[in-house]
Write a protein that holds these residues in place. Structure first.
Motif, PDB file in Angstrom:
ATOM      1  N   ILE B   6      -2.662   9.862   5.922  1.00 32.72           N
ATOM      2  CA  ILE B   6      -2.305   8.777   5.015  1.00 32.72           C
ATOM      3  C   ILE B   6      -2.499   9.250   3.590  1.00 32.72           C
ATOM      4  O   ILE B   6      -3.530   9.805   3.255  1.00 32.72           O
ATOM      5  CB  ILE B   6      -3.206   7.550   5.275  1.00 32.72           C
ATOM      6  N   GLU B   8      -3.054   9.406  -0.498  1.00 30.39           N
ATOM      7  CA  GLU B   8      -3.902   8.730  -1.480  1.00 30.39           C
ATOM      8  C   GLU B   8      -3.187   7.540  -2.093  1.00 30.39           C
ATOM      9  O   GLU B   8      -3.799   6.516  -2.393  1.00 30.39           O
ATOM     10  CB  GLU B   8      -4.283   9.691  -2.603  1.00 30.39           C
ATOM     11  N   PHE B   9      -1.882   7.692  -2.284  1.00 26.96           N
ATOM     12  CA  PHE B   9      -1.106   6.605  -2.880  1.00 26.96           C
ATOM     13  C   PHE B   9      -1.212   5.356  -2.016  1.00 26.96           C
ATOM     14  O   PHE B   9      -1.419   4.254  -2.512  1.00 26.96           O
ATOM     15  CB  PHE B   9       0.368   6.997  -3.005  1.00 26.96           C
ATOM     16  N   VAL B  11      -3.514   4.611   0.236  1.00 22.13           N
ATOM     17  CA  VAL B  11      -4.878   4.077   0.269  1.00 22.13           C
ATOM     18  C   VAL B  11      -5.172   3.262  -0.983  1.00 22.13           C
ATOM     19  O   VAL B  11      -5.702   2.155  -0.915  1.00 22.13           O
ATOM     20  CB  VAL B  11      -5.910   5.216   0.420  1.00 22.13           C
ATOM     21  N   ARG B  12      -4.788   3.807  -2.109  1.00 24.76           N
ATOM     22  CA  ARG B  12      -4.982   3.102  -3.369  1.00 24.76           C
ATOM     23  C   ARG B  12      -4.322   1.718  -3.322  1.00 24.76           C
ATOM     24  O   ARG B  12      -4.900   0.708  -3.705  1.00 24.76           O
ATOM     25  CB  ARG B  12      -4.357   3.960  -4.494  1.00 24.76           C
ATOM     26  N   SER B  15      -6.074  -0.887  -1.173  1.00 23.70           N
ATOM     27  CA  SER B  15      -7.192  -1.486  -1.901  1.00 23.70           C
ATOM     28  C   SER B  15      -6.722  -2.598  -2.828  1.00 23.70           C
ATOM     29  O   SER B  15      -7.363  -3.641  -2.940  1.00 23.70           O
ATOM     30  CB  SER B  15      -7.893  -0.422  -2.755  1.00 23.70           C
ATOM     31  N   VAL B  16      -5.609  -2.326  -3.468  1.00 23.40           N
ATOM     32  CA  VAL B  16      -5.073  -3.326  -4.400  1.00 23.40           C
ATOM     33  C   VAL B  16      -4.609  -4.565  -3.631  1.00 23.40           C
ATOM     34  O   VAL B  16      -4.859  -5.698  -4.046  1.00 23.40           O
ATOM     35  CB  VAL B  16      -3.915  -2.725  -5.228  1.00 23.40           C
ATOM     36  N   LEU B  18      -5.760  -5.583  -0.820  1.00 19.61           N
ATOM     37  CA  LEU B  18      -6.953  -6.276  -0.322  1.00 19.61           C
ATOM     38  C   LEU B  18      -7.575  -7.152  -1.395  1.00 19.61           C
ATOM     39  O   LEU B  18      -7.937  -8.303  -1.154  1.00 19.61           O
ATOM     40  CB  LEU B  18      -7.972  -5.251   0.198  1.00 19.61           C
ATOM     41  N   ARG B  19      -7.665  -6.608  -2.592  1.00 19.09           N
ATOM     42  CA  ARG B  19      -8.244  -7.384  -3.686  1.00 19.09           C
ATOM     43  C   ARG B  19      -7.441  -8.658  -3.913  1.00 19.09           C
ATOM     44  O   ARG B  19      -7.992  -9.748  -4.077  1.00 19.09           O
ATOM     45  CB  ARG B  19      -8.259  -6.524  -4.951  1.00 19.09           C
ATOM     46  N   PHE B  55      -0.358   1.599   9.959  1.00 17.38           N
ATOM     47  CA  PHE B  55      -1.559   1.203  10.692  1.00 17.38           C
ATOM     48  C   PHE B  55      -1.296   0.209  11.814  1.00 17.38           C
ATOM     49  O   PHE B  55      -2.190  -0.126  12.569  1.00 17.38           O
ATOM     50  CB  PHE B  55      -2.584   0.613   9.718  1.00 17.38           C
ATOM     51  N   GLU B  76     -10.990  -3.644   7.718  1.00 20.51           N
ATOM     52  CA  GLU B  76     -11.341  -2.712   8.787  1.00 20.51           C
ATOM     53  C   GLU B  76     -10.716  -1.332   8.547  1.00 20.51           C
ATOM     54  O   GLU B  76     -11.376  -0.305   8.707  1.00 20.51           O
ATOM     55  CB  GLU B  76     -10.890  -3.263  10.146  1.00 20.51           C
ATOM     56  N   ILE B  77      -9.454  -1.329   8.149  1.00 22.14           N
ATOM     57  CA  ILE B  77      -8.779  -0.050   7.893  1.00 22.14           C
ATOM     58  C   ILE B  77      -9.501   0.738   6.805  1.00 22.14           C
ATOM     59  O   ILE B  77      -9.743   1.940   6.939  1.00 22.14           O
ATOM     60  CB  ILE B  77      -7.309  -0.295   7.482  1.00 22.14           C
ATOM     61  N   LEU B  78      -9.873   0.046   5.728  1.00 24.04           N
ATOM     62  CA  LEU B  78     -10.519   0.735   4.608  1.00 24.04           C
ATOM     63  C   LEU B  78     -11.997   1.006   4.869  1.00 24.04           C
ATOM     64  O   LEU B  78     -12.636   1.772   4.138  1.00 24.04           O
ATOM     65  CB  LEU B  78     -10.358  -0.089   3.321  1.00 24.04           C
ATOM     66  N   GLY B  79     -12.530   0.370   5.891  1.00 23.67           N
ATOM     67  CA  GLY B  79     -13.939   0.602   6.214  1.00 23.67           C
ATOM     68  C   GLY B  79     -14.893  -0.129   5.292  1.00 23.67           C
ATOM     69  O   GLY B  79     -16.028   0.298   5.100  1.00 23.67           O
ATOM     70  N   VAL B  80     -14.449  -1.243   4.719  1.00 30.51           N
ATOM     71  CA  VAL B  80     -15.297  -1.960   3.774  1.00 30.51           C
ATOM     72  C   VAL B  80     -15.919  -3.215   4.376  1.00 30.51           C
ATOM     73  O   VAL B  80     -16.531  -4.003   3.666  1.00 30.51           O
ATOM     74  CB  VAL B  80     -14.536  -2.330   2.483  1.00 30.51           C
TER      75      VAL B  80
END
Lengths: 216, 216
Positions: B6, B8-9, B11-12, B15-16, B18-19, B55, B76-80
């Motif tokens: 996956i 970096e783009f 993943v970044r 995160s956005v 999710l927020r 995913f 869950e995907i991001l592990g947070v």
DNA sequence: AACTGTGAAAACTTTCACAGCC
DNA sequence: GGCTGTGAAAGTTTTCACAGTT
């Protein structure tokens, strides 16, 4: 021929090359090859040559690059051979950390004023820079010709900070607040977001538990 | 089928998303389309769908995505969805700013200890976290099972901080020092560099003065 | 009708490999 | 011989566009 659009990747690497070149220059090295630059910055020699080739021809075949000349060229390309006056919005902990960052001034980025809405802070001096009311932002930006704004406010205040900076005439913004800023296309915006980076680490350290297609 | 690498783009952006999803959830919104997610995060609806498709399949055709379910999936995907224990190296201004960043703990990243070499600081408490001698780093990292290290030292101390963190068993590092860290491949490293971002702004704001090939 | 999931196309970035010059 | 500058090839990311589902 107009300059082809230069990618963010290239610009980032040019900055890295420049930082290294300054170290080499300080160490007295006079010539450097693309291979050496690549090894010391974590990329490939072809990448170094390609990055530079967008801006001209800086080396001598069979020899390499003259450290001092390439340093000067990269400073001119990146626009860091001059003084940039910066407005800091938000004199909290992040703002204070930035004000104490001596490297910034040494590299040409001078924080001329720090703006805040907290009456307790206004009028005080942090790291030698005066904290000024947000009400005076437009006036000070114009007066002192501030071209770059740094947003170090809480997230809920960031968009208004951006609006006010843009209206006051700033042309670029570095945003530390974890929000997406809505801005005009002619304003250059970059964001730094600790939470995003930590989540990227979290992802990298998390074993894959996502649903999966079957094999075959 | 193993999970394809996956980027970096992606993943970044996750995160956005999710927020934003958390905000929508807090606002009581139950369903969201890829188009809405895209508009609110500054990307395209196709990009949102493609990112998620790596995913699994999280939406309903014709309907969109259930906000709460997608939030949970992304966590869950991001592990947070868990607690990460963090070691901070360097209790200077940047370190202090990070210690005061309440959002970090709220998002699951707990700074368990701050390490420093300054005898004046060791033994004191900053933002409720004890400052400990670097000599005790290995012991504390092991004892408190710290998995992520944050480097907020001066540049000349950063590489040693990274070496010590890695040796102590940390699996990921967030580096604020303006240096390239040499590390083993199995250590996840991300860097945040204010000077680089400011230079990128400087480039964007600087008119093109580089040598140019002639037209035709 | 609305919206997802996804192959295929387009756009972009990096690497290769070599002609050209010192 | 050593190293740059650069087209062409390979690899990666984004966008398109549409079949499939509710």
């Amino acid at each position: 021929m107009t300059r082809p659009r230069i990618s963010e990747f290239t610009v980032r690497r040019l900055s890295v090359y420049l930082r290294l070149l300054r170290e080499l220059e300080a160490g007295g090295q006079e010539v450097v090859s693309s291979q050496e630059l690549a090894d010391l910055t974590g990329t490939s020699s072809a990448q170094v040559r390609k990055d530079l080739s967008h801006f001209g021809s800086f080396g001598k075949r069979g020899q390499g690059y003259t450290v001092s000349a390439l340093t000067a060229s990269l400073e001119e390309i990146l626009g860091v051979g001059r003084r940039w006056n910066v407005a800091l919005v938000g004199a909290g902990r992040i703002g204070t950390a930035l004000l104490g960052y001596r490297d910034m001034a040494r590299r040409g980025f001078h924080i001329a004023a720090a703006f805040d809405t907290d009456p307790e802070k206004i009028g005080t001096t942090v790291q030698g820079v005066e904290v000024v009311s947000m009400d005076r932002l437009a006036a000070v930006v114009a007066e002192e010709q501030l071209e770059i704004g740094i947003i170090a406010t809480p997230p809920e205040a960031a968009q208004e900070a951006a609006d006010r900076l843009a209206e006051a005439g700033v042309r670029g913004i570095l945003n530390f607040a974890p929000v997406r800023l809505e801005t005009d296309g002619d304003l250059a915006v970059r964001s730094m977001d600790v939470a995003l980076e930590l989540e990227a680490l979290s992802f990298a350290l998390t074993p894959d538990r996502s649903p999966r297609r079957e094999a075959g």
